[in-house]
Design an enzyme around this catalytic site. Structure first.
Site, PDB file in Angstrom:
ATOM      1  N   LEU A  60     -12.592   9.580   0.089  1.00  0.00           N
ATOM      2  CA  LEU A  60     -11.721   8.940   1.067  1.00  0.00           C
ATOM      3  C   LEU A  60     -12.373   7.630   1.469  1.00  0.00           C
ATOM      4  O   LEU A  60     -13.606   7.537   1.527  1.00  0.00           O
ATOM      5  CB  LEU A  60     -11.552   9.817   2.320  1.00  0.00           C
ATOM      6  CG  LEU A  60     -10.743  11.109   2.216  1.00  0.00           C
ATOM      7  CD1 LEU A  60     -10.738  11.829   3.565  1.00  0.00           C
ATOM      8  CD2 LEU A  60      -9.321  10.842   1.745  1.00  0.00           C
ATOM      9  N   ASP A  61     -11.563   6.624   1.772  1.00  0.00           N
ATOM     10  CA  ASP A  61     -12.112   5.364   2.269  1.00  0.00           C
ATOM     11  C   ASP A  61     -12.894   5.597   3.555  1.00  0.00           C
ATOM     12  O   ASP A  61     -12.620   6.537   4.309  1.00  0.00           O
ATOM     13  CB  ASP A  61     -10.980   4.377   2.572  1.00  0.00           C
ATOM     14  CG  ASP A  61     -10.232   3.942   1.326  1.00  0.00           C
ATOM     15  OD1 ASP A  61     -10.743   4.155   0.213  1.00  0.00           O
ATOM     16  OD2 ASP A  61      -9.119   3.399   1.480  1.00  0.00           O
ATOM     17  N   ARG A  62     -13.829   4.706   3.828  1.00  0.00           N
ATOM     18  CA  ARG A  62     -14.644   4.794   5.036  1.00  0.00           C
ATOM     19  C   ARG A  62     -13.786   4.968   6.291  1.00  0.00           C
ATOM     20  O   ARG A  62     -14.095   5.791   7.158  1.00  0.00           O
ATOM     21  CB  ARG A  62     -15.493   3.522   5.175  1.00  0.00           C
ATOM     22  CG  ARG A  62     -16.336   3.454   6.457  1.00  0.00           C
ATOM     23  CD  ARG A  62     -16.838   2.033   6.691  1.00  0.00           C
ATOM     24  NE  ARG A  62     -17.777   1.632   5.669  1.00  0.00           N
ATOM     25  CZ  ARG A  62     -19.106   1.694   5.818  1.00  0.00           C
ATOM     26  NH1 ARG A  62     -19.637   2.157   6.927  1.00  0.00           N
ATOM     27  NH2 ARG A  62     -19.898   1.291   4.840  1.00  0.00           N
ATOM     28  N   THR A  64     -10.623   5.973   6.573  1.00  0.00           N
ATOM     29  CA  THR A  64      -9.599   7.015   6.517  1.00  0.00           C
ATOM     30  C   THR A  64     -10.204   8.326   6.987  1.00  0.00           C
ATOM     31  O   THR A  64     -11.291   8.698   6.574  1.00  0.00           O
ATOM     32  CB  THR A  64      -9.063   7.182   5.082  1.00  0.00           C
ATOM     33  OG1 THR A  64      -8.527   5.933   4.631  1.00  0.00           O
ATOM     34  CG2 THR A  64      -7.983   8.239   5.018  1.00  0.00           C
ATOM     35  N   ARG A 161      -2.341   2.384   1.011  1.00  0.00           N
ATOM     36  CA  ARG A 161      -2.447   1.154   1.791  1.00  0.00           C
ATOM     37  C   ARG A 161      -1.707   0.002   1.100  1.00  0.00           C
ATOM     38  O   ARG A 161      -0.949  -0.742   1.740  1.00  0.00           O
ATOM     39  CB  ARG A 161      -3.924   0.805   2.002  1.00  0.00           C
ATOM     40  CG  ARG A 161      -4.663   1.832   2.846  1.00  0.00           C
ATOM     41  CD  ARG A 161      -6.173   1.663   2.769  1.00  0.00           C
ATOM     42  NE  ARG A 161      -6.612   0.371   3.274  1.00  0.00           N
ATOM     43  CZ  ARG A 161      -7.876  -0.047   3.230  1.00  0.00           C
ATOM     44  NH1 ARG A 161      -8.823   0.718   2.671  1.00  0.00           N
ATOM     45  NH2 ARG A 161      -8.202  -1.231   3.721  1.00  0.00           N
TER      46      ARG A 161
END
Length: 230
Positions: A60-62, A64, A161
């Site tokens: 997961l993105d930082r 998110t 996104r």
């Protein structure tokens, strides 16, 4: 994050798999940007008697938050790798976006490509890129903001996104693909991995987990009609 705080974020645990509620702002692995702590530094409390720390099955993105899957040993990681590579994992995200999609529900089918720049990179819509498909549904809104349920059918970097921004609905707080939304509403990315379903063993019911709504998204979701009944 203390060991007790990390343990409190365990959503699911068995002999093979762990699912945790990753907080927004915590990178899942070391990056080139800085030397700050990341999730892989913190996993020892999640051994639960095994000799090695669990490892990431996906990312997961930082910024998110939400459901993050880890395998407890090599056999589990191999099976999870098959599930994610085969797009068998059913992932549901919640997002708060600026604007309203052109339809109450639909499919965004736009290829994505990584664009390298001198000072970094970003994903862009490009007909020569990789296939990327996101199913979405509007769950609520207030005229200015919309509460979106997004289900990615593929697993491209930054897919949700970029796709939501591409239909004119950038995610609140997205400084890369939604410039201005941070100043308009909130500086925090309003993207949450709400739930996940994994068909780990074909002879058993799928593994499922749901992550509670993070504190930074509550106000915007209430504005969009969510009733704060997790």
């Amino acid at each position: 994050m203390s060991p007790d705080e990390l343990l409190a974020r365990v959503l699911y645990r068995d002999a093979m798999v762990l699912i945790i509620d990753k907080p927004a702002g915590l990178a899942v692995h070391a990056g080139a940007r800085d030397g700050s702590h990341h999730l892989m530094d913190l996993l020892e409390p999640l051994r639960f008697g095994l000799p090695r720390n669990p490892e990431l099955a996906h990312r997961l993105d930082r910024d998110t938050s939400g459901c993050l899957v880890l395998g407890r040993h090599r056999k589990a990681l191999a099976r999870l790798g098959e599930i994610f590579a085969g797009s068998e994992a059913q992932k549901t995200y919640w997002a708060v976006v600026v604007g309203k999609p052109p339809a109450e529900s639909g499919i965004i089918d736009k290829r994505l490509k990584k664009l390298e720049r001198r000072h970094g990179w970003r994903m862009v819509v490009d007909d020569k890129g990789q296939d990327a498909v996101t199913e979405y549904r509007v769950l609520g809104g207030n005229g200015r903001l919309s509460w979106i349920e997004a289900k990615p059918r593929t697993g491209r970097t930054h897919q949700i996104r970029v796709h939501l921004a591409a239909i004119g609905c950038p995610i609140v707080g997205d400084s890369t693909y939604g410039r201005g939304t941070a100043d308009l509403v909130s500086p925090h990315l309003h993207l949450h991995a709400r739930s996940i379903t994994l068909p780990y063993n074909p002879k058993k019911s799928p593994i499922t987990a749901q992550a509670p709504v993070p504190a930074h998204m509550i106000d915007a979701l209430i504005q969009c009609g969510w009733h704060n009944q997790d």
